[in-house]
Design a protein around this motif. Sequence first.
Motif, PDB file in Angstrom:
ATOM      1  N   UNK A 193       0.840  -1.197   0.000  1.00  0.00           N
ATOM      2  CA  UNK A 193       0.000   0.000   0.000  1.00  0.00           C
ATOM      3  C   UNK A 193       0.874   1.246   0.000  1.00  0.00           C
ATOM      4  N   UNK A 194       0.268   2.343  -0.422  1.00  0.00           N
ATOM      5  CA  UNK A 194       1.005   3.600  -0.569  1.00  0.00           C
ATOM      6  C   UNK A 194       0.827   4.428   0.696  1.00  0.00           C
ATOM      7  N   UNK A 195       1.841   4.470   1.508  1.00  0.00           N
ATOM      8  CA  UNK A 195       1.849   5.230   2.756  1.00  0.00           C
ATOM      9  C   UNK A 195       2.642   6.515   2.559  1.00  0.00           C
ATOM     10  N   UNK A 196       2.669   7.352   3.604  1.00  0.00           N
ATOM     11  CA  UNK A 196       3.495   8.569   3.549  1.00  0.00           C
ATOM     12  C   UNK A 196       4.954   8.204   3.289  1.00  0.00           C
ATOM     13  N   UNK A 197       5.402   7.101   3.906  1.00  0.00           N
ATOM     14  CA  UNK A 197       6.786   6.680   3.719  1.00  0.00           C
ATOM     15  C   UNK A 197       7.074   6.259   2.285  1.00  0.00           C
ATOM     16  N   UNK A 198       6.109   5.590   1.647  1.00  0.00           N
ATOM     17  CA  UNK A 198       6.274   5.192   0.245  1.00  0.00           C
ATOM     18  C   UNK A 198       6.340   6.428  -0.640  1.00  0.00           C
ATOM     19  N   UNK A 199       5.472   7.409  -0.369  1.00  0.00           N
ATOM     20  CA  UNK A 199       5.465   8.631  -1.182  1.00  0.00           C
ATOM     21  C   UNK A 199       6.797   9.366  -1.065  1.00  0.00           C
ATOM     22  N   UNK A 200       7.270   9.516   0.161  1.00  0.00           N
ATOM     23  CA  UNK A 200       8.548  10.201   0.362  1.00  0.00           C
ATOM     24  C   UNK A 200       9.685   9.414  -0.293  1.00  0.00           C
ATOM     25  N   UNK A 201       9.640   8.089  -0.171  1.00  0.00           N
ATOM     26  CA  UNK A 201      10.688   7.262  -0.766  1.00  0.00           C
ATOM     27  C   UNK A 201      10.697   7.342  -2.281  1.00  0.00           C
ATOM     28  N   UNK A 202       9.514   7.381  -2.908  1.00  0.00           N
ATOM     29  CA  UNK A 202       9.447   7.472  -4.364  1.00  0.00           C
ATOM     30  C   UNK A 202      10.001   8.802  -4.861  1.00  0.00           C
ATOM     31  N   UNK A 203       9.696   9.877  -4.155  1.00  0.00           N
ATOM     32  CA  UNK A 203      10.245  11.181  -4.553  1.00  0.00           C
ATOM     33  C   UNK A 203      11.767  11.154  -4.502  1.00  0.00           C
ATOM     34  N   UNK A 240      -2.203  15.823  -1.992  1.00  0.00           N
ATOM     35  CA  UNK A 240      -1.368  16.653  -2.870  1.00  0.00           C
ATOM     36  C   UNK A 240      -0.011  16.000  -3.107  1.00  0.00           C
ATOM     37  N   UNK A 241       0.543  15.386  -2.066  1.00  0.00           N
ATOM     38  CA  UNK A 241       1.833  14.693  -2.212  1.00  0.00           C
ATOM     39  C   UNK A 241       1.689  13.490  -3.129  1.00  0.00           C
TER      40      UNK A 241
END
Length: 789
Positions: free
Chosen positions: A497-507, A555-556
């Motif tokens: 699943x896409x968590x805040x940590x996944x979003x930050x890691x992908x960026x 937004x992220x």
Amino acid sequence: MPQLRIRKVAVLGAGVMGAQIAAHLVNADVDTILFDLPAKEGPANGIVDKAIANLGKLSPAPLATRDRAAAITAANYDQHLELLRDCDLIIEAIAERMDWKKALYDRIEDYVAPHAVLASNTSGLSINDLADVLPESLHERFCGVHFFNPPRYMHLAELIPCAKTKREVLEGLEEFLVTTLGKGVVYAKDTPNFIGNRIGVFSILSTMHHTAAFGLGFDEVDALTGPLLGRPKSATYRTSDVVGLDTMAHVIKTMADTLPDDPWHRYFTSPEWLQALIGKGALGQKTGAGIFMKKGKEIQVLDLKAQDYRPATGAAAPEVIEILKTKDPAAKFAALRASQHPQAQFLWSVFRDLFHYAAFHLAAIADTARDVDLAIRWGYGWSLGPFETWQAAGWKQVAEWIAEDIVAGKAMSNVPLPDWVFDGRDGVHQAEGSYSPVKGEVLPRSNLAVYNRQRFPDPVLGERAAPGDSVFETDAIRMWHDGDGIAVVSFKTKMHTVSDGVLAGLLEAIDRAEKDFRGLVLWQPKEPFSAGADLAGALASLQAGKVAEFEQMVATFQKVSQRIKYSLVPVVAAVRGLALGGGCEFQMHAARTVFALESYIGLVEAGVGLLPAGGGLKEIAVRAAAAAGPGGDVFAALKPYFETVAMGKVSASALEAKQLKLARQDDIVVFNAYELLHVARAQAKAMAESGYRPPLPARAISVAGDVGIATFRMMLENMREGRFISDHDYEVSRRIATVLCGGEVDRGSLVDEEWLLRLERENFVALAQMPKTQERIAYMLKNGKPLRN
């Protein structure tokens, strides 16, 4: 060495297996002819025509898309044998009768091209005996290819050479099976039932024997021998119903007839209750009743004591469940053996006799223990094969226990275990390979070129592929590479699943890829690709009243999707299994997606009262405008998308995802999931070599506007009036339509991506704050299925 090129295939026999093999061939774009006898009445191809028509009714579906059925050419033996001359591969798949097969071979041998390969899909008849009827010139091009049912989904294909089959024929066929059809190939020796069914059917027979010995119910045994053991939900007796009790009895009889010297031969007989069910025509799932029967909404099971059906309520005992939950396999098996509970004793007995049988026959049926374990895992859906299970539980101790039980007369046979079991070994699998009792050494995996495409092959116990060089790793994500200029990023969250940590890691991963690499692949070591956004985290933020924080998360999410799309290096998504919600949106924004055939793609947010807001609706609006062209009908292009999103449709294959337009026509579909990463990296390299540049930002997107919204609303009003959708369904769908159409602007207005992303965010956040949406999210998290409210 000349390559085996397979352009056209003939399948002989339009029965259950033959028709489904033909279906899977056309799934893979292989030109396929399906043969059977001419019909006695009506059109000569009537038998084949009926079989092809029936493919669309089967579940699970043998066809990746229904329209693939039209690609199968129907033929019959009286009129069309000349068609065989153009075939590179002929697969015989008629009934398991040696005399019928040999008669068919006599009939076709003059039509087999000099280069063509002839293969039998027999599940257990002797390949050498079948070869006897063929001319000598065909022997080197003849072998067994045993697909498991259903052939689209079961990974295993057993390859069985006859005495004179050429090695290059086998290797060429192996490459075709592995890459084109997506199979896991195991070489079997020409012994009755080969590997998978020899061991798998014995396991069923052993289970039947011990079911009676310990006085357990069929439903009770299925509760024990399914997921609790890492096996399919259908377990033992439900699997028998699905296979067909008549088929099961036939396989058992084949073992009895062809294995008279097997030390376990006295158990190769159908129990009286099985014969009685067959006599009544209760053959399992295909007749509506067998060991189990559905009565209304209730599942009932045969009760041998009552000689009638009763509600299927049998369950694993709590104390046995606790034993099976033990993480240490050695402690688990010790507890099973020591327990006095009948269910625990049953499980120990079933495992003991399976290990005993597999070890005793290993040298006769397979080259290595790895072949047995992979055959059972790929053909029967077990998470571990018998030798892996034994080794994990402590090879030496379990071997001693088996030997003790043999001496005590508790085992099903009194033959001793082979000497190699006690030669000081700790198991049969290690990093260098797996044990071969015939050669007395450990043998590595095949070095055939096709396996270079599998960066991470399906490992057996003790094997582990090099993990690659880490670029960086967090609790949520890992980025790594092999020194080829292409980085790979994988999620570490549950269900990916896409968590805040996944979003930050992908960026961060995209930033690093642009700086240090030529391409980036999004890939998960195991299914699924991604089940979507982290709903639990989202719900917690909303219930805590942190609306601003929630909106920033959205937004992220959108920012990550846009970074994927506009990265200066190609970002390729490698998808298998579920790609739902945000997982689907990420692959929509990738420069290209490489799908495994069994990819199930959908924007399913409507099911939890939300709409796609990771850029998915924006991307659809962009694609619809491009498809319509300048001055074209954008609404017409949007309509199929709207139905897909509002109804939360999920594709039943990667090919169907293209029909739903959730995948692009130029996205690639591979049939072997273990080749997915290889192909994705090759695509990223090729795009980089081609001087890849991201697309220009879409700044003038023509939208359907207020007229489009009004038209969608009219459709929704009719559905609500007819009670096909609830009031909240209407609200969710109305907002989906609003975003897709670009908001309340004039039809044909030009907007940019930021405009559409803002509409996504606003409507997503508004829906998320509604009580009915939060009820849906909470229900989904608790029950794993959508709530209609």
